[in-house]
Design an enzyme around this catalytic site. Structure first.
Site, PDB file in Angstrom:
ATOM      1  N   LYS A 203      45.424  54.021  12.184  1.00 26.68           N
ATOM      2  CA  LYS A 203      45.272  55.249  11.380  1.00 26.68           C
ATOM      3  C   LYS A 203      44.074  55.051  10.452  1.00 26.68           C
ATOM      4  CE  LYS A 203      50.092  56.600  11.707  1.00 26.68           C
ATOM      5  NZ  LYS A 203      50.137  57.904  12.360  1.00 26.68           N
TER       6      LYS A 203
ATOM      7  N   PHE B 208      59.354  49.375  39.625  1.00 27.65           N
ATOM      8  CA  PHE B 208      59.046  48.232  38.761  1.00 27.65           C
ATOM      9  C   PHE B 208      59.526  46.897  39.336  1.00 27.65           C
ATOM     10  CE2 PHE B 208      59.175  51.359  35.012  1.00 27.65           C
ATOM     11  CZ  PHE B 208      57.843  51.679  35.216  1.00 27.65           C
TER      12      PHE B 208
ATOM     13  N   GLU C 125      59.522  60.563   7.171  1.00 29.73           N
ATOM     14  CA  GLU C 125      59.378  61.491   8.292  1.00 29.73           C
ATOM     15  C   GLU C 125      60.307  62.668   8.077  1.00 29.73           C
ATOM     16  OE1 GLU C 125      58.496  59.794  12.311  1.00 29.73           O
ATOM     17  OE2 GLU C 125      59.930  58.324  11.580  1.00 29.73           O
TER      18      GLU C 125
ATOM     19  N   LYS D 286      64.150  59.063   8.360  1.00 24.15           N
ATOM     20  CA  LYS D 286      63.998  60.276   9.171  1.00 24.15           C
ATOM     21  C   LYS D 286      64.679  61.409   8.435  1.00 24.15           C
ATOM     22  CE  LYS D 286      62.907  58.465  13.500  1.00 24.15           C
ATOM     23  NZ  LYS D 286      61.516  58.746  13.850  1.00 24.15           N
TER      24      LYS D 286
ATOM     25  N   HIS E 194      55.521  48.839  11.398  1.00 27.12           N
ATOM     26  CA  HIS E 194      54.544  49.622  10.635  1.00 27.12           C
ATOM     27  C   HIS E 194      54.500  49.222   9.152  1.00 27.12           C
ATOM     28  CE1 HIS E 194      54.497  51.765  14.311  1.00 27.12           C
ATOM     29  NE2 HIS E 194      55.446  52.640  14.054  1.00 27.12           N
TER      30      HIS E 194
ATOM     31  N   ARG F  42      57.250  55.531  38.774  1.00 28.24           N
ATOM     32  CA  ARG F  42      58.234  55.451  39.860  1.00 28.24           C
ATOM     33  C   ARG F  42      58.353  56.742  40.660  1.00 28.24           C
ATOM     34  NH1 ARG F  42      62.931  52.686  36.273  1.00 28.24           N
ATOM     35  NH2 ARG F  42      62.013  54.103  34.764  1.00 28.24           N
TER      36      ARG F  42
ATOM     37  N   LYS G  31      55.258  49.253  21.502  1.00 25.51           N
ATOM     38  CA  LYS G  31      56.417  48.757  20.787  1.00 25.51           C
ATOM     39  C   LYS G  31      57.686  49.370  21.366  1.00 25.51           C
ATOM     40  CE  LYS G  31      57.730  50.585  16.871  1.00 25.51           C
ATOM     41  NZ  LYS G  31      58.416  51.864  16.625  1.00 25.51           N
TER      42      LYS G  31
ATOM     43  N   HIS H 153      50.630  51.388  16.237  1.00 24.29           N
ATOM     44  CA  HIS H 153      49.627  52.455  16.099  1.00 24.29           C
ATOM     45  C   HIS H 153      49.286  52.767  14.644  1.00 24.29           C
ATOM     46  CE1 HIS H 153      53.173  55.019  15.593  1.00 24.29           C
ATOM     47  NE2 HIS H 153      52.375  55.976  15.172  1.00 24.29           N
TER      48      HIS H 153
END
Ligand code: BG6
Length: 496
Positions: free
Chosen positions: A184, A90, A218, A335, A242, A47, A150, A180
């Site tokens: 891996k 968009f 993570e 996390k 995942h 944009r 995603k 993704h």
């Protein structure tokens, strides 16, 4: 790649984070490896006002910053020459018609066209509808491909609605839904590990496996993404996609052939049989509080101080089929955990020969660990005799270090994904039935935990005590991810 055909890759969201951190560096490596043919053209769609020159400069800076290795000037400039910037609102129909014109000006002959939507999901439907109206989509033509980042929906209903809109415009064979984790390296090697090795394949079932653990830990927090994360949480951000994918690759039967649909058919069969027995008891929703080096989730920018969002989730689930009946799969993600580590661990049943009573349970059970990241590798832990006159038994670990064997150059996930999209190989992308089934289960879990206060854990720990209890109640323990020995040795070498 077919040199005759060339290809257009239009990236919507070209000024965004994903494009700059992942897609552009991945394209650089495809260029380096000579995987982009002569006519390959990249249209950066976004944009913000930019000239192509301005965008190329920004792209160069991002590639320099985010590439694994220092980029070569000649390769970088070859890639930049392919990139053209196209400003588009968009929701402006006319802008799409202009985009179509621009694409036909940039490419001399008809060629494959890939539209990569690296934009927030609320724009997916509008973009697809506008693409159709501007005749940018061509239903049924596999040479016109559309890629969705995603998340694909925020729950079952929104995913179904989204899919319905998309399927009016594109066939499933044109749709590439990104997860993704599938790209891996160690996730891809699961099929080889399982079906290419007679020492593992016969033992991969409930006769020999006692339980399975999947950890996606993570150490980072939400990285300023409160807006998204408040609506998602760990369950929807990581488990729904995942972890479900990892689990289906671990539990699936051998596909008839290595085609995208045969593999995805087998994964679907796992998801159809996936169940949680007692949602209230077999799930733990957690949230990080203050830790030594990080503030509590509720103190992160734009997070309400009374947020109940899950930054951690642990579950015990089962795959109700003849192969896996009675084998619990303990899965967890969070996390701000102590370390970044993604591991799949198979814990084997004790030997039926009970000569050594001390190897019947706990840490002395044999284990196969697939270390997805970091320090990719596979380890087998088994018992051995300690030297000496008495029989003392200790577990030892045999390691395969991926990087030590193959070098550090394995492709980054996005490099592989872009390569496959260009090739038209859908294996590493999730098919609609997989997405739908995993949302069905996740919706039930989300509903059960919606109003529940999260169990708190200090940032930098391994998660809430309640998650330990979830597995300890069954007489088992989470295997704490440890840096594999080969990685520790590398650190030592570098340190000297
Ligand atoms: C993304 C999630 O899908 O995966 C992020 O939205 C998460 O929240 C990321 O940090 C983890 O990916 P990786 O490749 O760093 O393990």
């Amino acid at each position: 790649m077919n040199k005759e055909k060339g290809c257009v890759l239009a990236i919507f969201g070209a000024t965004g984070d994903l494009t700059h951190k992942k897609l552009l560096p991945a394209l650089y490596f495809l260029e380096l490896e000579k995987q982009l043919d002569e006519g390959f053209t990249i249209v950066a769609v976004a944009r913000r006002p930019r000239t192509t020159e301005e965008f190329r400069k920004e792209a160069a800076a991002s590639i320099q910053k985010f590439s694994k290795y220092k980029p070569r000037e000649d390769i970088l400039s070859r890639l930049l020459q392919r990139i053209h910037y196209h400003q588009l609102e968009f929701n402006q129909q006319q802008d799409y018609t202009n985009l179509r014109k621009r694409i036909s000006e940039l490419t001399t002959r008809r060629c494959r066209q890939i539209f990569y939507l690296a934009v927030p999901p609320e724009h997916f439907e509008g973009i697809v509808q506008n693409m159709e109206a501007a005749k940018l989509a061509d239903k049924g033509n596999k040479d016109v491909r559309i890629v969705f980042e995603k998340p694909f929906g925020n729950n079952l209903r929104s995913a179904q609605e989204l899919n319905k809109t998309i399927r009016k415009v594109f066939d499933e064979s044109q749709i590439y839904r990104i997860d993704h984790y599938l790209a891996k390296e160690l996730v891809q090697s699961l099929l080889v590990l399982r079906f290419g090795n007679s020492i593992f394949e016969p033992l991969w079932n409930n006769k020999y496996i006692e339980h399975v653990q999947i950890t996606v830990a993570e150490s980072i927090g939400i990285e300023g993404r409160a807006g998204y994360y408040e609506k998602a949480g760990a369950l929807k951000d990581i488990v729904q996609n995942h972890i479900m994918q990892l689990l289906s690759l671990v539990a699936m039967q051998a596909p008839k052939k290595l085609t995208a649909d045969d593999i995805r058919d087998e994964k679907v069969k796992v998801l159809q049989k996936l169940s949680i027995r007692n949602i209230a008891q077999d799930g733990v929703k957690g949230q990080y509080g203050n830790g030594k080096e990080a503030v509590a989730y509720r103190e992160e920018k734009n997070v309400p101080p009374d947020s109940k969002t899950d930054t951690y989730f642990a579950l015990k689930v089962f795959v109700n089929n003849a192969t896996w009946n009675s084998v619990p799969f303990y899965i967890r993600t969070g996390k701000r955990l102590k370390e970044r580590a993604t591991e799949i661990i198979l814990v084997y049943k004790p030997s039926i020969i009970r000569l050594f009573p001390e190897v019947q349970d706990g840490e002395k059970l044999n284990r196969l660990t697939v270390r997805v990241q970091p320090d990719e590798g596979i380890s087998l832990t088994f018992n051995t005799k300690v030297p000496g006159n008495k029989i003392l038994i200790e577990p030892v670990t045999m390691d395969f270090c991926h990087e030590c064997t193959f070098g550090p150059k394995s492709a980054e996930a996005y490099e592989r994904l872009l390569y496959d999209i260009i090739q038209g190989d859908q294996t590493l992308f999730t098919r609609w039935d997989e997405v739908e089934l995993s949302w069905k289960l996740v919706d039930r879990i989300a509903a059960a935990f919606k109003d529940k206060a999260p169990a708190m854990y200090p940032a930098g720990s391994w998660g809430p005590k309640e998650a330990d209890m979830l597995i300890e109640r069954d007489g088992r323990k989470w295997v704490v991810p440890e840096k594999p020995r080969y990685a520790q040795m590398q650190v030592n070498h570098e340190g000297h």
